[in-house]
Design an enzyme around this catalytic site. Structure first.
Site, PDB file in Angstrom:
ATOM      1  CB  CYS A 146      -5.749  -1.289 -10.346  1.00  0.00           C
ATOM      2  SG  CYS A 146      -6.235  -2.756  -9.476  1.00  0.00           S
ATOM      3  CB  THR A 175      -5.655   1.034  -6.626  1.00  0.00           C
ATOM      4  OG1 THR A 175      -5.342   0.349  -5.402  1.00  0.00           O
ATOM      5  CG2 THR A 175      -4.571   2.054  -6.905  1.00  0.00           C
ATOM      6  CG  HIS A 204      -1.569  -1.307   1.501  1.00  0.00           C
ATOM      7  ND1 HIS A 204      -1.061  -2.193   2.414  1.00  0.00           N
ATOM      8  CD2 HIS A 204      -2.662  -1.893   0.966  1.00  0.00           C
ATOM      9  CE1 HIS A 204      -1.839  -3.284   2.451  1.00  0.00           C
ATOM     10  NE2 HIS A 204      -2.805  -3.122   1.579  1.00  0.00           N
ATOM     11  CB  SER A 248      -8.608  -7.301   2.902  1.00  0.00           C
ATOM     12  OG  SER A 248      -8.935  -7.066   1.554  1.00  0.00           O
ATOM     13  CD  GLU A 294      -4.494   2.373  -2.809  1.00  0.00           C
ATOM     14  OE1 GLU A 294      -4.816   1.183  -2.737  1.00  0.00           O
ATOM     15  OE2 GLU A 294      -4.930   3.149  -3.681  1.00  0.00           O
TER      16      GLU A 294
END
Lengths: 282, 282
Positions: free
Chosen positions: A190, A162, A73, A218, A126
């Site tokens: 992404c 992302t 990240h 997560s 991140e």
């Protein structure tokens, strides 16, 4: 019971790359190897790395020598890397190249005079690493509803975490554009995330039970589960196959499985195996 | 029957300014005065100007002298103005300042290497004038559905026709952002349009009959009527009070009135008067 595994479940390019850097470092340096925060958001992978001698630290201040790996990240700020290197610590940068790109866009927007807005999770490392590149001079917006509280700016530059969902990202853009004169947007979601999310949504529509596998810490796995809940009534987010209870699948005809970008193949395989065992018993 | 007139009905700043320029020219030059296309999209105003000697032409090629007024929506291209001036024609520019701004943004985006997209009506003279500033090097998109046919570009620059609805504009932005890496947007919808549209929508929800007054060739009036139809079952778009039929209002308790940016006050007043007459009879 039919078991359908999503094609794009599990490790993405950036995660694979980060883990390879960490395991390679374990091989090469043997000791004194640290990751600045968990290398990826998967406790099982982090545990495996620990058995290889790769330890997780929260701050480089505790180190005086050794190897420090910047996690997938990114680092909280570029200065942390510089400082560590000045103190003789070897830094291995495992930041995902797509996160690096988002960092560069944040700097570009900031230098061009835009009020930088990151569409993402406020506390996510991140997002913190992206903000760190512009000395914290940006807003983080998690949902379009939060925008009302933001001071109005004429020139707004927007990037996305992302692993953001396009639907939430685009709603944030639309809300910001309402009161701005100029908006410059880099779509930094992404491709792997988009693909995984789209496939999971399609799958969730076709099955009567969805299993989403991945670390509870997560963000991308949690978002995957959220998206599935929009189309499927029964969605369970698990970390490991052992959590599965046989009773869950009474009357279930089709079960779909997907997994976050930081979920290793072995956990996905364990899950499929466990489901097949339940199937054979039933 | 209650009659409610929207506060922001009728002439906007740009239209008022353009009409003043035309009437002032009629006063000053007496003859040889032309507008390149109707000065505003209202046949009744155009007729009034004709009685003052201001004629409408489609091309400056027919002129060898005299005064040419650029209408509210702008000239088809900046070269038309230069050519006319070189041939000794006096040009008065009545382009709405907000349209001018959109033209400048189109040039800026084009020079910065963006694929320019105008969210607006393909054949509308304002949109044509914006495209004319970048030698036609832009796409015009009327609805998000059309974007699938556009060649994919990485860098897209978007502006809106000044009378676009924000809802349609934002849907177009979201659709374009999906496949682009970078999108730069200038929100060129003028404040008067936003205000008029929002007020009309609110009013349409409260009444059982909406009258929308304005030229049938006026894009902003047509859009106003469309927006009202989303909230009110009975919406009539009229140009003049004479079109109103008494029978329309049988059983109507509340009637709302709004008017496009190019609708003169006298037509709005005539309409209110006519409605009051019907009311008194009933």
């Amino acid at each position: 019971m039919e078991i359908i595994l999503a094609k794009n479940a599990g490790f993405c390019f950036g995660v694979k790359r980060a883990i390879k850097i960490a395991f390679d470092a374990a091989e090469e340096y043997k000791e004194g190897i640290y990751t600045l925060g968990p290398i990826i958001h998967n406790p099982q992978v982090v545990e495996k790395l620990e058995t290889k001698g790769v330890k997780n630290i929260d701050s480089p201040a505790v180190l005086s020598k050794g190897v420090m790996i910047i996690r997938c990240h990114g680092a909280p700020s570029p200065r942390i890397i510089e400082d560590a290197e000045e103190r003789g610590i070897k830094v291995l940068d495992a930041t995902c190249p797509f996160v690096k790109k988002a960092q560069r866009y944040a700097i570009k927007l900031y230098e061009e005079g835009y009020q930088v807005v990151v569409a993402g999770d406020k506390k996510h490392p991140e997002v913190q690493s992206v903000l760190g590149c512009i000395d914290g001079n940006g807003y983080v917006v998690e949902s379009p509803e939060e925008i009302a509280d933001m001071p109005c700016r004429r020139k707004i530059g927007i990037i996305a975490q992302t692993t953001q969902s396009y639907s939430n990202f685009s709603k944030i853009v639309v809300e910001l554009l309402k009161n701005a004169r100029e908006v410059k947007v880099f779509n930094t979601i992404c491709d792997a995330t988009t693909l995984r999310q789209e496939e999971a949504e399609d799958l969730a529509k076709k099955v009567d039970f969805m299993l989403v596998i991945g670390g509870r810490n997560s963000a991308n796995t949690t978002r995957l589960a959220q998206l599935c809940r929009e189309s499927c009534k029964r969605v369970y987010h698990i970390e490991v196959a052992e959590e599965i209870e046989e009773g869950w699948f009474d009357g279930v005809e089709k079960v779909g499985i997907t997994a976050g970008a930081s979920t290793p193949l072995w956990i996905i395989e364990d899950t499929v195996k466990k489901l097949k065992e339940i199937n054979n018993k039933g």
